[in-house]
Scaffold this active site. Structure first.
Site, PDB file in Angstrom:
ATOM      1  N   ARG A  21      39.900  41.876  34.534  1.00 37.68           N
ATOM      2  CA  ARG A  21      38.920  40.799  34.390  1.00 37.68           C
ATOM      3  C   ARG A  21      39.607  39.573  33.791  1.00 37.68           C
ATOM      4  O   ARG A  21      40.432  39.703  32.877  1.00 37.68           O
ATOM      5  CB  ARG A  21      37.771  41.229  33.470  1.00 37.68           C
ATOM      6  CG  ARG A  21      36.803  42.229  34.094  1.00 37.68           C
ATOM      7  CD  ARG A  21      35.933  41.576  35.170  1.00 37.68           C
ATOM      8  NE  ARG A  21      34.976  42.477  35.773  1.00 37.68           N
ATOM      9  CZ  ARG A  21      35.156  43.138  36.926  1.00 37.68           C
ATOM     10  NH1 ARG A  21      36.255  42.993  37.621  1.00 37.68           N
ATOM     11  NH2 ARG A  21      34.214  43.930  37.406  1.00 37.68           N
TER      12      ARG A  21
ATOM     13  N   GLU B 274      34.992  32.789  37.476  1.00 34.22           N
ATOM     14  CA  GLU B 274      35.093  32.846  38.946  1.00 34.22           C
ATOM     15  C   GLU B 274      33.873  32.198  39.594  1.00 34.22           C
ATOM     16  O   GLU B 274      32.757  32.350  39.078  1.00 34.22           O
ATOM     17  CB  GLU B 274      35.226  34.309  39.384  1.00 34.22           C
ATOM     18  CG  GLU B 274      36.523  34.903  38.893  1.00 34.22           C
ATOM     19  CD  GLU B 274      36.657  36.391  39.212  1.00 34.22           C
ATOM     20  OE1 GLU B 274      35.804  36.949  39.922  1.00 34.22           O
ATOM     21  OE2 GLU B 274      37.642  36.982  38.743  1.00 34.22           O
TER      22      GLU B 274
ATOM     23  N   HIS C 271      40.027  37.362  43.787  1.00 31.04           N
ATOM     24  CA  HIS C 271      39.374  38.634  43.404  1.00 31.04           C
ATOM     25  C   HIS C 271      39.194  39.546  44.630  1.00 31.04           C
ATOM     26  O   HIS C 271      38.057  39.888  45.008  1.00 31.04           O
ATOM     27  CB  HIS C 271      38.034  38.363  42.721  1.00 31.04           C
ATOM     28  CG  HIS C 271      37.546  39.521  41.879  1.00 31.04           C
ATOM     29  ND1 HIS C 271      36.803  39.366  40.744  1.00 31.04           N
ATOM     30  CD2 HIS C 271      37.705  40.864  42.007  1.00 31.04           C
ATOM     31  CE1 HIS C 271      36.511  40.546  40.218  1.00 31.04           C
ATOM     32  NE2 HIS C 271      37.055  41.478  40.977  1.00 31.04           N
TER      33      HIS C 271
HETATM   34  C1  DGY Z   1      35.095  45.991  40.480  1.00 31.62           C
HETATM   35  O1  DGY Z   1      34.690  46.910  41.190  1.00 31.62           O
HETATM   36  O2  DGY Z   1      34.726  45.836  39.322  1.00 31.62           O
HETATM   37  C2  DGY Z   1      36.092  45.086  41.081  1.00 31.62           C
HETATM   38  O3  DGY Z   1      36.432  44.046  40.250  1.00 31.62           O
HETATM   39  C3  DGY Z   1      35.609  44.574  42.423  1.00 31.62           C
HETATM   40  O4  DGY Z   1      34.509  43.792  42.292  1.00 31.62           O
END
Ligand code: DGY
Length: 329
Positions: A232, A261, A279
Site C-alpha cells: 500500500r 491513488e 496498481h
Molecule cells: C488487493 O487485493 O488488496 C490488491 O491491492 C489488489 O487490489
C-alpha cells in the site's frame, strides 16, 4: 414464494461478482457507499454487502440487518472492520488466490527498476537503437544483491520463493519471527534496511504501517538501494522517497501503489530512476476472476451453510443460530 436474501453492492465491482449473485440474491445497487443513497426502509432489508473499495462506519450503521461484508481484494483497509466487528458482522477478503500473480508482478517490477527494461523498450520503439546505437548499460544489476522483505505473509512468501531462483540473499522483517522459514530475521525495519540493498514492501495498510518507510529507512538502505512497494502507498513517505531518489541517497524505486491513488506525485513522475505501475499487481483477468468468485463464494457459504470461507482475523464469526437458513431455497 420465499423472499430472496437482499444484498447491497455499492459502487463498481467486477461483473463476474454480480453474475454469480444475481439469480440467488436480490441485489440492490447504489452509486457509492453513501447512506444518503439508500432509504432507511430499504436499508433495513439488506443482509449482506459485496464491495470493492470503501465501506465506512456510517454506511455500516445504516444497515441494521447486516450480517456479512464480502470485500474484493486481499487488503480490506477500505472497510471499517472495527465498526463491523463491534456489531458481530463478518468481513471477508480474497486472500491466496492472488498470491502468485502479485509475486510475479513484483519480480517484473524489480527487474524493470533495476535493469530499466521499460526505458530500453522505449529506446527501441523511438528508433534510437537505429539512430544512436545500443541502449546504455544499466548501472544497477540484481547480481550480488540481498533482498529484504517487509511483511512475510502469504504474498511475501510467494515473492521469497521466486527470489530464491534469482540467487539473491533473502531476509525479512515482520512483527514476530517465523519459525517455518530459513531466511534471516531482523526485529526492526531499520535493521533490515541496513542489512539489505533491495527492500520489498508487502504490508497491509494499518495504523502500525503508516509511512514507516521514511527518510531514515531509505538512508539505511543506502546509495545502491532499491525500494519496491507492492503493498500500500500508505506505507511510504512519498516526499522523502522523491527527495532521496533525486539526491542519490538510494539508487532506484519501483512502485505499484501510491498514497492517494490514482494520483501520483509529480516529483515521482519527474524522476528517471523510478518505475511506476498503476496498481496492477493482481490485475490479470484470471486472477481478478478468482477474486470475484471468492467474494461470491463467501456470500453463498454464509447464507447457505452459516460460515464464511475467508473471514478476516478480526471477525471470525459464524452465522448466528436461529437465522433463517432456508431463505435461499
Ligand atoms: C488487493 O487485493 O488488496 C490488491 O491491492 C489488489 O487490489
Amino acid at each position: 414464494m420465499v423472499a430472496k436474501t437482499r444484498l447491497l453492492v455499492p459502487g463498481t465491482i467486477r461483473d463476474r461478482v454480480l453474475d454469480r449473485l444475481k439469480d440467488a440474491f436480490d441485489v440492490v445497487r447504489i452509486e457509492r457507499a453513501d447512506p444518503a443513497l439508500l432509504a432507511r426502509s430499504e436499508a433495513a432489508s439488506i443482509s449482506g454487502v459485496a464491495v470493492s473499495g470503501g465501506l465506512g462506519a456510517a454506511m455500516i450503521e445504516h444497515l441494521p440487518s447486516l450480517e456479512i461484508i464480502a470485500s474484493f481484494g486481499v487488503g480490506y483497509d477500505g472497510v471499517d472492520v472495527a465498526a463491523a466487528a463491534a456489531r458481530g458482522i463478518a468481513v471477508t477478503n480474497t486472500p491466496d488466490v492472488l498470491n502468485d500473480e502479485v509475486a510475479d508482478t513484483t519480480i517484473g517490477l524489480l527487474l524493470n527498476t533495476v535493469r530499466r527494461l521499460p526505458q530500453a523498450e522505449a529506446w527501441l520503439r523511438e528508433g534510437r537503437w537505429v539512430r544512436e546505437g545500443a541502449f546504455p548499460l544499466t548501472p544497477l544489476s540484481l547480481r550480488g544483491r540481498k533482498a529484504g522483505i517487509y511483511g512475510l505473509g502469504r504474498i511475501g512468501m510467494a515473492i521469497a520463493e521466486r527470489l530464491k531462483g534469482f540467487g539473491v540473499g533473502i531476509a525479512y522483517h515482520t512483527r514476530r519471527p517465523r519459525e517455518d522459514v530459513p531466511f534471516a530475521y531482523y526485529p526492526s525495519l531499520a535493521e533490515l534496511a541496513e542489512a539489505v540493498d533491495i527492500l520489498i514492501a508487502i504490508v497491509p495498510k494499518t495504523a502500525e504501517t503508516h509511512r514507516t518507510i521514511d527518510a531514515h529507512i531509505l538512508r539505511a538502505l543506502g546509495p545502491n538501494g532499491v525500494l519496491i512497494n507492492v503493498g500500500r502507498g500508505w506505507t511510504v513517505d512519498e516526499g522523502a522517497l522523491a527527495e532521496t531518489l533525486g539526491d542519490g541517497v538510494i539508487a532506484a524505486a519501483g512502485l505499484d501503489v501510491f498514497y492517494d491513488e490514482p494520483n501520483v506525485p509529480q516529483a515521482l513522475l519527474d524522476l528517471p530512476n523510478v518505475s511506476l505501475l498503476p496498481h496492477v499487481a493482481s490485475a490479470s483477468v484470471a486472477t481478478r476472476d478468482a477474486m470475484a468468485d471468492l467474494v461470491a463464494d463467501n456470500l453463498f457459504a454464509w447464507f447457505e451453510r452459516g460460515a464464511a470461507l475467508t473471514p478476516v482475523p478480526e471477525t471470525p464469526f459464524v452465522r448466528k443460530a436461529g437465522n433463517d437458513l432456508e431463505s435461499l431455497r
